[in-house]
Design a protein around this motif. Structure first.
Motif, mmCIF file in Angstrom:
data_model
loop_
_atom_site.group_PDB
_atom_site.id
_atom_site.type_symbol
_atom_site.label_atom_id
_atom_site.label_comp_id
_atom_site.label_asym_id
_atom_site.label_seq_id
_atom_site.Cartn_x
_atom_site.Cartn_y
_atom_site.Cartn_z
ATOM 1 N N PHE A 1 0.834 -1.198 0.000
ATOM 2 C CA PHE A 1 0.000 0.000 0.000
ATOM 3 C C PHE A 1 0.873 1.255 0.000
ATOM 4 N N ILE A 2 1.856 1.316 0.883
ATOM 5 C CA ILE A 2 2.719 2.499 1.001
ATOM 6 C C ILE A 2 3.499 2.726 -0.291
ATOM 7 N N LYS A 3 4.078 1.670 -0.865
ATOM 8 C CA LYS A 3 4.847 1.797 -2.104
ATOM 9 C C LYS A 3 3.993 2.342 -3.244
ATOM 10 N N LEU A 4 2.790 1.793 -3.404
ATOM 11 C CA LEU A 4 1.941 2.215 -4.517
ATOM 12 C C LEU A 4 1.405 3.630 -4.318
ATOM 13 N N VAL A 5 1.073 4.008 -3.093
ATOM 14 C CA VAL A 5 0.609 5.373 -2.824
ATOM 15 C C VAL A 5 1.733 6.371 -3.104
ATOM 16 N N ASP A 6 2.954 6.041 -2.705
ATOM 17 C CA ASP A 6 4.091 6.918 -2.969
ATOM 18 C C ASP A 6 4.323 7.082 -4.471
ATOM 19 N N LEU A 7 4.224 6.001 -5.227
ATOM 20 C CA LEU A 7 4.383 6.089 -6.681
ATOM 21 C C LEU A 7 3.303 6.955 -7.312
ATOM 22 N N LYS A 8 2.060 6.812 -6.855
ATOM 23 C CA LYS A 8 0.954 7.604 -7.404
ATOM 24 C C LYS A 8 1.148 9.094 -7.132
ATOM 25 N N LYS A 9 1.716 9.439 -5.978
ATOM 26 C CA LYS A 9 1.934 10.841 -5.616
ATOM 27 C C LYS A 9 2.991 11.499 -6.494
ATOM 28 N N GLN A 10 3.900 10.715 -7.057
ATOM 29 C CA GLN A 10 4.973 11.268 -7.876
ATOM 30 C C GLN A 10 4.453 11.877 -9.170
ATOM 31 N N GLY A 11 3.335 11.394 -9.662
ATOM 32 C CA GLY A 11 2.820 11.887 -10.929
ATOM 33 C C GLY A 11 3.653 11.359 -12.083
ATOM 34 N N GLY A 12 3.326 11.777 -13.277
ATOM 35 C CA GLY A 12 4.069 11.367 -14.470
ATOM 36 C C GLY A 12 4.125 9.866 -14.618
ATOM 37 N N VAL A 13 5.305 9.375 -15.010
ATOM 38 C CA VAL A 13 5.498 7.944 -15.244
ATOM 39 C C VAL A 13 5.339 7.154 -13.939
ATOM 40 N N GLY A 14 5.867 7.687 -12.827
ATOM 41 C CA GLY A 14 5.734 7.012 -11.535
ATOM 42 C C GLY A 14 4.282 6.848 -11.136
ATOM 43 N N GLY A 15 3.484 7.891 -11.379
ATOM 44 C CA GLY A 15 2.053 7.822 -11.074
ATOM 45 C C GLY A 15 1.338 6.789 -11.917
ATOM 46 N N MET A 16 1.748 6.717 -13.193
ATOM 47 C CA MET A 16 1.151 5.710 -14.067
ATOM 48 C C MET A 16 1.500 4.298 -13.601
ATOM 49 N N ILE A 17 2.750 4.107 -13.208
ATOM 50 C CA ILE A 17 3.183 2.796 -12.716
ATOM 51 C C ILE A 17 2.447 2.452 -11.427
ATOM 52 N N GLY A 18 2.270 3.457 -10.547
ATOM 53 C CA GLY A 18 1.522 3.231 -9.302
ATOM 54 C C GLY A 18 0.091 2.811 -9.583
ATOM 55 N N GLY A 19 -0.551 3.434 -10.573
ATOM 56 C CA GLY A 19 -1.915 3.063 -10.941
ATOM 57 C C GLY A 19 -1.991 1.654 -11.493
ATOM 58 N N LEU A 20 -1.023 1.310 -12.331
ATOM 59 C CA LEU A 20 -0.986 -0.051 -12.879
ATOM 60 C C LEU A 20 -0.699 -1.069 -11.778
ATOM 61 N N GLY A 21 0.228 -0.714 -10.884
ATOM 62 C CA GLY A 21 0.562 -1.614 -9.782
ATOM 63 C C GLY A 21 -0.627 -1.882 -8.882
ATOM 64 N N GLU A 22 -1.436 -0.840 -8.659
ATOM 65 C CA GLU A 22 -2.637 -1.024 -7.835
ATOM 66 C C GLU A 22 -3.583 -2.013 -8.498
ATOM 67 N N GLY A 23 -3.727 -1.896 -9.814
ATOM 68 C CA GLY A 23 -4.599 -2.813 -10.537
ATOM 69 C C GLY A 23 -4.130 -4.258 -10.460
ATOM 70 N N LEU A 24 -2.821 -4.442 -10.392
ATOM 71 C CA LEU A 24 -2.270 -5.798 -10.343
ATOM 72 C C LEU A 24 -2.178 -6.348 -8.923
ATOM 73 N N ALA A 25 -1.799 -5.502 -7.974
ATOM 74 C CA ALA A 25 -1.532 -5.981 -6.613
ATOM 75 C C ALA A 25 -2.777 -6.029 -5.730
ATOM 76 N N ALA A 26 -3.700 -5.097 -5.934
ATOM 77 C CA ALA A 26 -4.854 -4.987 -5.033
ATOM 78 C C ALA A 26 -6.068 -5.707 -5.608
ATOM 79 N N ARG A 27 -6.862 -6.294 -4.721
ATOM 80 C CA ARG A 27 -8.151 -6.884 -5.107
ATOM 81 C C ARG A 27 -9.215 -5.817 -4.950
ATOM 82 N N GLN A 28 -10.111 -5.716 -5.877
ATOM 83 C CA GLN A 28 -11.212 -4.754 -5.808
ATOM 84 C C GLN A 28 -12.417 -5.447 -5.172
ATOM 85 N N VAL A 29 -12.805 -4.981 -3.983
ATOM 86 C CA VAL A 29 -13.898 -5.584 -3.218
ATOM 87 C C VAL A 29 -15.064 -4.603 -3.195
ATOM 88 N N ASP A 30 -16.268 -5.120 -3.309
ATOM 89 C CA ASP A 30 -17.468 -4.288 -3.388
ATOM 90 C C ASP A 30 -17.650 -3.379 -2.179
#
Length: 110
Positions: A44-73
């Protein structure tokens, strides 16, 4: 007869206390219908930090969230195992993801 009444009352009170600790639910925000449940707090901390960076890091953080996190209703019942200032370690207690354990942000648990 008086002792049996006391025993019954003790069981009822104990049951109410036990159920009181299980009343947490996941809460989605910003028009979302799901909540991201991460495998652990470190992810969670790693992906939030990447998203805060913006640009390429933010994009990677968004992709990482999609891969690492489960989406629960939204409104899925959970049990809080532990919590800190960032969020809570939870276990889903009902629904499609029953038994799933993971970490959610603090504002995603009610």
């Amino acid at each position: 007869m008086r002792i049996s009444t006391l025993v019954i009352c003790a069981f009822v009170i104990g049951g109410m206390l036990a159920l009181g600790g299980c009343g947490h639910k996941l809460v989605a925000h910003n028009g979302e219908s799901t909540v991201a449940v991460y495998p652990d707090e470190a992810t969670f901390i790693k992906l939030v930090d990447l998203k805060k960076q913006g640009g390429v890091g933010g994009m990677i953080g968004g992709l990482g969230e999609g891969l690492a996190a489960r989406q629960v209703d939204n409104n899925t019942p959970v049990r809080i195992v532990s919590s800190d200032e960032r969020g809570a370690q939870i276990e889903v207690t009902d629904g499609e993801f029953k038994g799933l354990k993971g970490f959610v942000a603090r504002d995603n648990v009610r």
